[in-house]
Design a protein around this motif. Structure first.
Motif, mmCIF file in Angstrom:
data_model
loop_
_atom_site.group_PDB
_atom_site.id
_atom_site.type_symbol
_atom_site.label_atom_id
_atom_site.label_comp_id
_atom_site.label_asym_id
_atom_site.label_seq_id
_atom_site.Cartn_x
_atom_site.Cartn_y
_atom_site.Cartn_z
ATOM 1 N N HIS A 55 0.814 -1.218 0.000
ATOM 2 C CA HIS A 55 0.000 0.000 0.000
ATOM 3 C C HIS A 55 0.846 1.266 0.000
ATOM 4 C CE1 HIS A 55 -3.660 -2.297 0.499
ATOM 5 N NE2 HIS A 55 -3.143 -2.935 1.540
ATOM 6 N N ASP A 56 2.072 1.187 0.488
ATOM 7 C CA ASP A 56 2.926 2.372 0.580
ATOM 8 C C ASP A 56 3.856 2.499 -0.621
ATOM 9 O OD1 ASP A 56 4.394 0.143 1.152
ATOM 10 O OD2 ASP A 56 5.472 0.997 2.871
ATOM 11 N N LEU A 57 3.452 1.963 -1.779
ATOM 12 C CA LEU A 57 4.312 1.977 -2.956
ATOM 13 C C LEU A 57 4.497 3.378 -3.526
ATOM 14 C CD1 LEU A 57 5.870 0.235 -5.024
ATOM 15 C CD2 LEU A 57 3.751 0.133 -6.350
ATOM 16 N N GLY A 58 3.557 4.253 -3.330
ATOM 17 C CA GLY A 58 3.624 5.577 -3.941
ATOM 18 C C GLY A 58 2.847 5.580 -5.242
ATOM 19 N N ASP A 59 3.397 6.275 -6.280
ATOM 20 C CA ASP A 59 2.673 6.365 -7.544
ATOM 21 C C ASP A 59 2.995 5.246 -8.520
ATOM 22 O OD1 ASP A 59 5.230 7.007 -8.249
ATOM 23 O OD2 ASP A 59 4.756 8.965 -9.099
ATOM 24 N N GLY A 60 3.859 4.333 -8.168
ATOM 25 C CA GLY A 60 4.137 3.173 -9.003
ATOM 26 C C GLY A 60 5.236 3.369 -10.028
ATOM 27 N N THR A 61 5.707 4.593 -10.222
ATOM 28 C CA THR A 61 6.740 4.829 -11.232
ATOM 29 C C THR A 61 8.069 4.174 -10.850
ATOM 30 O OG1 THR A 61 7.263 6.948 -10.165
ATOM 31 C CG2 THR A 61 5.714 6.992 -12.007
ATOM 32 N N GLU A 62 8.294 4.003 -9.546
ATOM 33 C CA GLU A 62 9.554 3.382 -9.111
ATOM 34 C C GLU A 62 9.654 1.936 -9.597
ATOM 35 O OE1 GLU A 62 11.949 2.237 -4.980
ATOM 36 O OE2 GLU A 62 10.313 3.700 -4.941
ATOM 37 N N ILE A 63 8.564 1.178 -9.469
ATOM 38 C CA ILE A 63 8.605 -0.205 -9.926
ATOM 39 C C ILE A 63 8.667 -0.259 -11.452
ATOM 40 C CG2 ILE A 63 6.091 -0.542 -10.013
ATOM 41 C CD1 ILE A 63 6.622 -3.370 -8.905
ATOM 42 N N GLY A 64 8.039 0.692 -12.127
ATOM 43 C CA GLY A 64 8.133 0.748 -13.580
ATOM 44 C C GLY A 64 9.558 1.002 -14.040
ATOM 45 N N ALA A 65 10.239 1.941 -13.378
ATOM 46 C CA ALA A 65 11.632 2.234 -13.718
ATOM 47 C C ALA A 65 12.530 1.051 -13.408
ATOM 48 C CB ALA A 65 12.096 3.469 -12.949
ATOM 49 N N ARG A 66 12.208 0.328 -12.339
ATOM 50 C CA ARG A 66 13.010 -0.836 -11.963
ATOM 51 C C ARG A 66 12.934 -1.914 -13.039
ATOM 52 N NH1 ARG A 66 12.286 -6.443 -10.889
ATOM 53 N NH2 ARG A 66 13.838 -7.142 -9.378
ATOM 54 N N TYR A 67 11.716 -2.165 -13.560
ATOM 55 C CA TYR A 67 11.563 -3.162 -14.613
ATOM 56 C C TYR A 67 12.142 -2.677 -15.941
ATOM 57 C CZ TYR A 67 8.972 -6.778 -12.206
ATOM 58 O OH TYR A 67 8.626 -7.815 -11.372
ATOM 59 N N GLU A 68 12.119 -1.388 -16.168
ATOM 60 C CA GLU A 68 12.740 -0.843 -17.372
ATOM 61 C C GLU A 68 14.248 -1.090 -17.348
ATOM 62 O OE1 GLU A 68 12.173 3.429 -18.105
ATOM 63 O OE2 GLU A 68 11.186 2.790 -19.954
ATOM 64 N N LYS A 69 14.857 -0.941 -16.194
ATOM 65 C CA LYS A 69 16.282 -1.226 -16.031
ATOM 66 C C LYS A 69 16.557 -2.722 -16.194
ATOM 67 C CE LYS A 69 20.103 -0.743 -12.736
ATOM 68 N NZ LYS A 69 20.494 -0.264 -11.374
ATOM 69 N N PHE A 70 15.678 -3.554 -15.633
ATOM 70 C CA PHE A 70 15.828 -5.000 -15.745
ATOM 71 C C PHE A 70 15.718 -5.447 -17.205
ATOM 72 C CE2 PHE A 70 13.726 -9.306 -15.452
ATOM 73 C CZ PHE A 70 14.864 -9.994 -15.044
ATOM 74 N N LYS A 71 14.800 -4.848 -17.949
ATOM 75 C CA LYS A 71 14.642 -5.171 -19.366
ATOM 76 C C LYS A 71 15.890 -4.779 -20.135
ATOM 77 C CE LYS A 71 13.004 -4.321 -23.733
ATOM 78 N NZ LYS A 71 13.600 -3.495 -24.804
ATOM 79 N N PHE A 72 16.489 -3.660 -19.800
ATOM 80 C CA PHE A 72 17.719 -3.220 -20.461
ATOM 81 C C PHE A 72 18.861 -4.210 -20.186
ATOM 82 C CE2 PHE A 72 21.727 -0.754 -20.253
ATOM 83 C CZ PHE A 72 21.801 -0.390 -21.593
ATOM 84 N N GLN A 73 18.945 -4.699 -18.950
ATOM 85 C CA GLN A 73 19.973 -5.686 -18.614
ATOM 86 C C GLN A 73 19.783 -6.981 -19.406
ATOM 87 O OE1 GLN A 73 19.342 -5.889 -14.381
ATOM 88 N NE2 GLN A 73 20.755 -4.210 -13.933
#
Length: 243
Positions: A55-73
């Motif tokens: 529930h305390d995730l915020g706006d969700g952009t952090e997890i989106g950026a995390r997966y974007e980095k993972f996809k790049f790797q």
């Protein structure tokens, strides 16, 4: 002797023509690239995973950026195995669609251990085409989605029906992407909120006990084959989840 030389000459020319045809068939032209006619060099598979979010995730952009980095790797590790798909980040859960090779999908399943109680919604093998031509993510708020989500939740009780609802919405989104000629699904979902998989459907799916965790799915996926000599059949020790 002359006849033998003639046969060898014809055979040599036949091999040259065959090699030339194979080389031409494997050649990718600029027209193919510009018009989406490139051929898959991998056995294409699709993985769909859902998971609850804190529930305390915020706006969700952090997890989106995390997966974007993972996809790049992954793109650096598997250079020729393009990964496409869509990550939808709801206030209470996420839905991730990944289309790529077996190796990339296994890497994604292994990475799912970082999520809290993820579930494998679907795993499809030997696809003829992709739903998405790029990978992207979209953060959704509570107002996104169709207005009849409550009715959907009341009607769709079984796991099979819920999974079919998810798959149907994704295919409708892919059709709309093709019709609108837009590369990314974000603007299409903004214009057509009825194409968004309702958050309550995903919550219902996550409560189903018959959906496998990524760890369980990996165990089944990597299990050995049992060969029955009596019937000449090859049987996997466990049935894979495939919808």
């Amino acid at each position: 002797m002359a006849a033998t030389q003639k046969v060898e000459s014809l055979s040599s020319k036949s091999r040259e023509y065959r090699d030339s045809d194979e080389e031409e068939s494997n050649t990718v032209t600029m027209f193919d690239v510009l018009h989406g006619g490139t051929k898959e060099k991998i056995v294409l598979q699709r993985l769909i995973v859902a998971a609850p979010l804190p529930h305390d995730l915020g706006d969700g952009t952090e997890i989106g950026a995390r997966y974007e980095k993972f996809k790049f790797q992954l793109s650096k590790k598997y250079v020729c195995e393009n990964m496409t798909g869509l990550l939808l980040i709801y206030p209470s859960c996420l839905l991730h669609v990944i289309e790529s090779s077996r190796e990339v999908l296994l890497s994604v399943l292994e990475d799912c251990s970082s999520l809290d109680a993820p579930k494998v919604v679907s795993m499809t093998h030997n696809l003829q085409s992709r739903l998405f031509q790029q990978w992207s993510y979209k953060v959704l708020n509570a107002d996104h989605g169709p207005g009849n989500a409550r009715d959907l939740l009341e009607e769709e009780e079984s796991t099979e029906t819920l999974v079919c609802t998810v798959l149907s919405a994704l295919h409708k989104l892919a059709d709309q992407l093709e019709t609108s000629k837009k590369a990314l699904p974000g603007p299409v979902l903004d214009e057509n909120p009825e194409l968004i998989v309702p958050q309550k459907v995903l919550q219902k799916l996550l409560a189903q006990e018959d959906l496998h965790t990524p760890e369980r799915h990996l165990q089944m996926y990597c299990s050995p084959l049992h060969i029955s000599m009596d019937f000449g059949q090859v049987i996997r020790s466990r049935v894979l989840t495939s919808v």
